[in-house]
Structure formats: structure tokens, C-alpha cells
Design an enzyme around this catalytic site. Structure first.
Site, PDB file in Angstrom:
ATOM      1  N   ARG A 189      15.119 -32.777   7.910  1.00  0.00           N
ATOM      2  CA  ARG A 189      15.984 -33.457   6.925  1.00  0.00           C
ATOM      3  C   ARG A 189      16.730 -34.547   7.683  1.00  0.00           C
ATOM      4  NH1 ARG A 189      20.015 -31.222   2.300  1.00  0.00           N
ATOM      5  NH2 ARG A 189      17.978 -31.109   1.303  1.00  0.00           N
ATOM      6  N   HIS A 248      12.499 -36.891  -1.568  1.00  0.00           N
ATOM      7  CA  HIS A 248      12.765 -35.443  -1.443  1.00  0.00           C
ATOM      8  C   HIS A 248      11.581 -34.703  -2.078  1.00  0.00           C
ATOM      9  CE1 HIS A 248      14.883 -31.834  -0.827  1.00  0.00           C
ATOM     10  NE2 HIS A 248      15.870 -31.937  -1.701  1.00  0.00           N
ATOM     11  N   GLN A 269      11.594 -30.881  -3.214  1.00  0.00           N
ATOM     12  CA  GLN A 269      12.400 -30.657  -4.419  1.00  0.00           C
ATOM     13  C   GLN A 269      11.580 -30.913  -5.682  1.00  0.00           C
ATOM     14  OE1 GLN A 269      15.887 -29.777  -4.724  1.00  0.00           O
ATOM     15  NE2 GLN A 269      15.100 -29.417  -6.783  1.00  0.00           N
ATOM     16  N   CYS A 318      18.978 -30.858  -9.216  1.00  0.00           N
ATOM     17  CA  CYS A 318      18.502 -30.342  -7.920  1.00  0.00           C
ATOM     18  C   CYS A 318      19.600 -29.600  -7.172  1.00  0.00           C
ATOM     19  CB  CYS A 318      17.935 -31.476  -7.081  1.00  0.00           C
ATOM     20  SG  CYS A 318      19.086 -32.840  -6.866  1.00  0.00           S
ATOM     21  N   ARG A 337      12.051 -23.455  -4.879  1.00  0.00           N
ATOM     22  CA  ARG A 337      11.934 -24.122  -3.576  1.00  0.00           C
ATOM     23  C   ARG A 337      11.257 -23.172  -2.591  1.00  0.00           C
ATOM     24  NH1 ARG A 337      15.528 -28.174  -2.274  1.00  0.00           N
ATOM     25  NH2 ARG A 337      14.207 -28.332  -0.426  1.00  0.00           N
TER      26      ARG A 337
HETATM   27  N1   CP Z   1      18.558 -29.436  -3.560  1.00  0.00           N
HETATM   28  C1   CP Z   1      18.763 -29.421  -2.245  1.00  0.00           C
HETATM   29  O1   CP Z   1      17.978 -29.960  -1.447  1.00  0.00           O
HETATM   30  O2   CP Z   1      19.871 -28.722  -1.869  1.00  0.00           O
HETATM   31  P1   CP Z   1      20.511 -28.691  -0.411  1.00  0.00           P
HETATM   32  O3   CP Z   1      20.993 -30.071  -0.111  1.00  0.00           O
HETATM   33  O4   CP Z   1      21.622 -27.683  -0.487  1.00  0.00           O
HETATM   34  O5   CP Z   1      19.450 -28.277   0.565  1.00  0.00           O
HETATM   35  N1  NVA Z   2      20.425 -37.204  -3.893  1.00  0.00           N
HETATM   36  C1  NVA Z   2      21.024 -36.076  -3.226  1.00  0.00           C
HETATM   37  C2  NVA Z   2      20.105 -34.903  -3.258  1.00  0.00           C
HETATM   38  C3  NVA Z   2      20.659 -33.631  -2.674  1.00  0.00           C
HETATM   39  C4  NVA Z   2      19.683 -32.522  -2.691  1.00  0.00           C
HETATM   40  C5  NVA Z   2      21.382 -36.456  -1.802  1.00  0.00           C
HETATM   41  O1  NVA Z   2      20.566 -37.080  -1.133  1.00  0.00           O
HETATM   42  O2  NVA Z   2      22.492 -36.123  -1.353  1.00  0.00           O
END
Ligand code: CP
Ligand code: NVA
Length: 305
Positions: free
Chosen positions: A99, A126, A129, A258, A286
Site C-alpha cells: 500500500r 485500489h 477493493q 469501501c 476483501r
Molecule cells: N477499504 C479499505 O481499504 O480500508 P482500509 O484503508 O482500512 O484498509
Molecule cells: N479513497 C480512499 C480509500 C480508502 C480505502 C483513500 O485513498 O483514502
């Protein structure tokens, strides 16, 4: 499957379907341990609850061991180059889950790594997701050609992955976003050129929500954009998913987010916790879909040792 899962465009429509079927199998059959005796390195430059926990639990359930590496701990791109980190981790591990802020850093990591790299979110997209979200729509019996997905809010990384899946799976995808908050142009044009789906960018959330099968939203300020929070709050004030908007959609429309969610900001509490909301199915899925991705990659690229 390709060695790395960096975008939904790394999949063929057939592979998308195979992942759904494998996720169905893995959620029922817990005896498959393709990661037995293997380790996965998890690099997180940004915070996470769902992604980190679902990957760690999934790796454990598949018989493997996750190794969590924070940005403070390893200094990816600062203390060491992406190429050195990728080559080093390839000597010890069988998978990398990352990430990151910068999508290019993920591409660099993947190009220097001998083992599969999975995108756990970047500023650009993402994919895990949106695979879980498609799987959730399918679980609720609504994944059919032409399904109308209305995304209300920011044209962010999550929207970019929706556009990528719309290039593969025929749907009607509508984004309602204020001017200046559109998705990535290249991804949008590529999805439009693919010709599989009807794709619209709207300014009016009410038009987008009309007759929708799915209403989806996400935070107005993504991770890394915190300095813009006040400006964004103003720009998005008419883009809240609330009871009035939901009333314009189909009666059995699914409400998706999400998460993390900001209650009473991008979505009202009543809608988020209402009977049409499937947000915790999305979060649970997930786990199942990521187990399917890891199983496929390990069986194909690291199964022999
Ligand atoms: N939806 C999602 O990716 O959540 P987190 O940022 O908590 O991993
Ligand atoms: N768009 C959000 C998604 C979190 C899962 C972010 O990048 O913070």
C-alpha cells in the site's frame, strides 16, 4: 494470471470470473494451504484497518506467515531504493503486498521483484477493493450485464478502479462529482475506448442516482490529501448519499462504501446503517477475494518450492 496484480486491467474477463468462483470455494473449504511454509511481506506506507487485517488473516488461513513492514521501519524509496527492497524481499518471501502513495513506486517494486506483487491501494487505484465490491454485488444477486453503478463523490483511486473494471465487465457506470474532481484521464479514456460499458461523468448526483442498482460512495478527502479537507468539504457538500438520493434509485438498490466512512459527511447514518447497506459484506469479501488472488498467484509463480 500475470505475475503482479497492480490493476484490474491485469486480468482478463475470464480471470475475473475465475477469481469469483475460487473465492466461493475458499470461503467454504478451509483445507487449502497453498502458502504453507511460505511468507508474504506487507509494505504499508499509509494507514489501514481492513486491508491489513484481511491480508494478514488470509495469509494465515492459507497456511502462510505475514510480515508487516511499516514505512518508518523500512523507508521504501528513502532509506533504500525500490529496486533494492524488491530484490531483497524476493530472496526471503513468496509474495509482496504493498500500500503506497506513488503508483510509480509500486510499478518499480513489481518490475524488480522476482515474486508476485499485489496492489493494496495507491494514490491511483485500489483493485482489491473493487474486486471485493463486484463479488459483493454478485453475492447479492445483482451482477448482470448493464448493472447501474452510481458513484457519488470524488473521482479518486476507488473510482479509477471502478473504471478499470468497467473496461472488462459490461455495466452502466456513472460518477457524480463536482468539477475539478474527475478521475484519472488516461484510465477514463481507456475504459471508454474498451467499449464494454456505458460510462458517464455527471455533475448532478440526482441524475446519477436515478434507477441505480448500486449507490457507492467514499470519503471526500483521501489519505494524503488532508490539507485539502476544508476545501473539499465545501466542494462536496451537495454530494452526500442520503435518504433523498437513495429514494431516486431502484427500490432494492445496494448501498456501498469501501470504508472508513465519515458518518453524516459523505453518507448519512441512516443510509450507512440502513437495510440496503452491504458495507460489512464488502469488508468481509476483501478476505475471500484476496485469498483467491494469492492462491492463483502462488500456485502459478511460487508453488514449486
Ligand atoms: N477499504 C479499505 O481499504 O480500508 P482500509 O484503508 O482500512 O484498509
Ligand atoms: N479513497 C480512499 C480509500 C480508502 C480505502 C483513500 O485513498 O483514502
Amino acid at each position: 494470471m500475470k505475475k503482479d496484480f497492480l490493476s484490474i486491467l491485469d486480468l482478463t474477463p475470464n480471470e475475473l470470473d475465475e477469481l469469483f468462483v475460487l473465492a466461493d470455494t475458499l470461503r467454504k473449504d478451509t483445507r487449502r494451504h497453498p502458502l504453507e511454509g511460505k511468507t508474504a511481506a506487507l509494505i504499508f506506507q499509509k494507514p489501514s484497518l481492513r486491508t491489513r487485517v484481511s491480508f494478514e488473516v488470509g495469509i494465515y488461513q492459507l497456511g502462510g506467515h505475514p510480515i508487516f513492514l511499516s514505512q518508518e521501519g523500512i523507508g521504501l524509496g528513502q532509506r533504500e531504493s525500490a529496486s533494492d527492497v524488491a530484490k531483497l524481499l524476493s530472496r526471503y518471501n513468496h509474495l509482496i503486498v504493498a500500500r503506497l502513495f506513488d503508483h510509480q513506486l509500486l510499478l518499480d517494486l513489481a518490475s524488480y521483484s522476482d515474486i508476485p506483487v499485489i496492489n493494496a491501494l495507491t494514490d491511483l487505484n485500489h483493485p482489491c477493493q473493487i474486486l471485493a465490491d463486484m463479488y459483493t454485488i454478485r453475492q447479492h444477486g445483482k451482477l448482470r450485464k448493464g448493472v447501474k453503478v452510481a458513484f457519488i463523490g470524488d473521482g479518486n483511486n476507488v473510482v479509477n478502479s471502478w473504471l478499470e473494471v468497467a473496461a472488462l465487465y459490461p455495466m452502466h457506470f456513472v460518477l457524480a462529482a463536482p468539477k475539478g474532481y474527475d478521475p484519472d484521464k488516461d484510465i477514463l479514456h481507456r475504459a471508454q475506448r474498451a467499449g464494454a460499458s456505458t460510462i458517464e461523468i455527471q455533475r448532478d448526483p440526482a441524475v446519477a442516482a436515478e434507477n441505480a442498482d448500486v449507490i457507492y460512495t467514499d470519503v471526500w478527502t483521501s489519505m494524503g490529501q488532508e490539507v485539502e479537507a476544508a476545501k473539499r468539504k465545501k466542494a462536496f457538500k451537495n454530494y452526500q448519499v442520503n435518504e433523498h438520493l437513495l429514494a431516486l434509485a431502484k427500490q432494492d438498490c445496494l448501498v456501498m462504501h469501501c470504508m472508513p466512512a465519515h458518518r453524516e459527511e459523505e453518507i448519512t447514518v441512516g443510509v450507512l446503517d440502513g437495510k440496503q447497506s452491504v458495507i460489512f459484506d464488502q469488508a468481509e469479501n476483501r478476505l475471500h477475494i484476496q485469498k483467491a488472488i494469492m492462491t492463483k498467484l502462488i500456485e502459478q509463480y511460487a508453488g514449486k518450492d
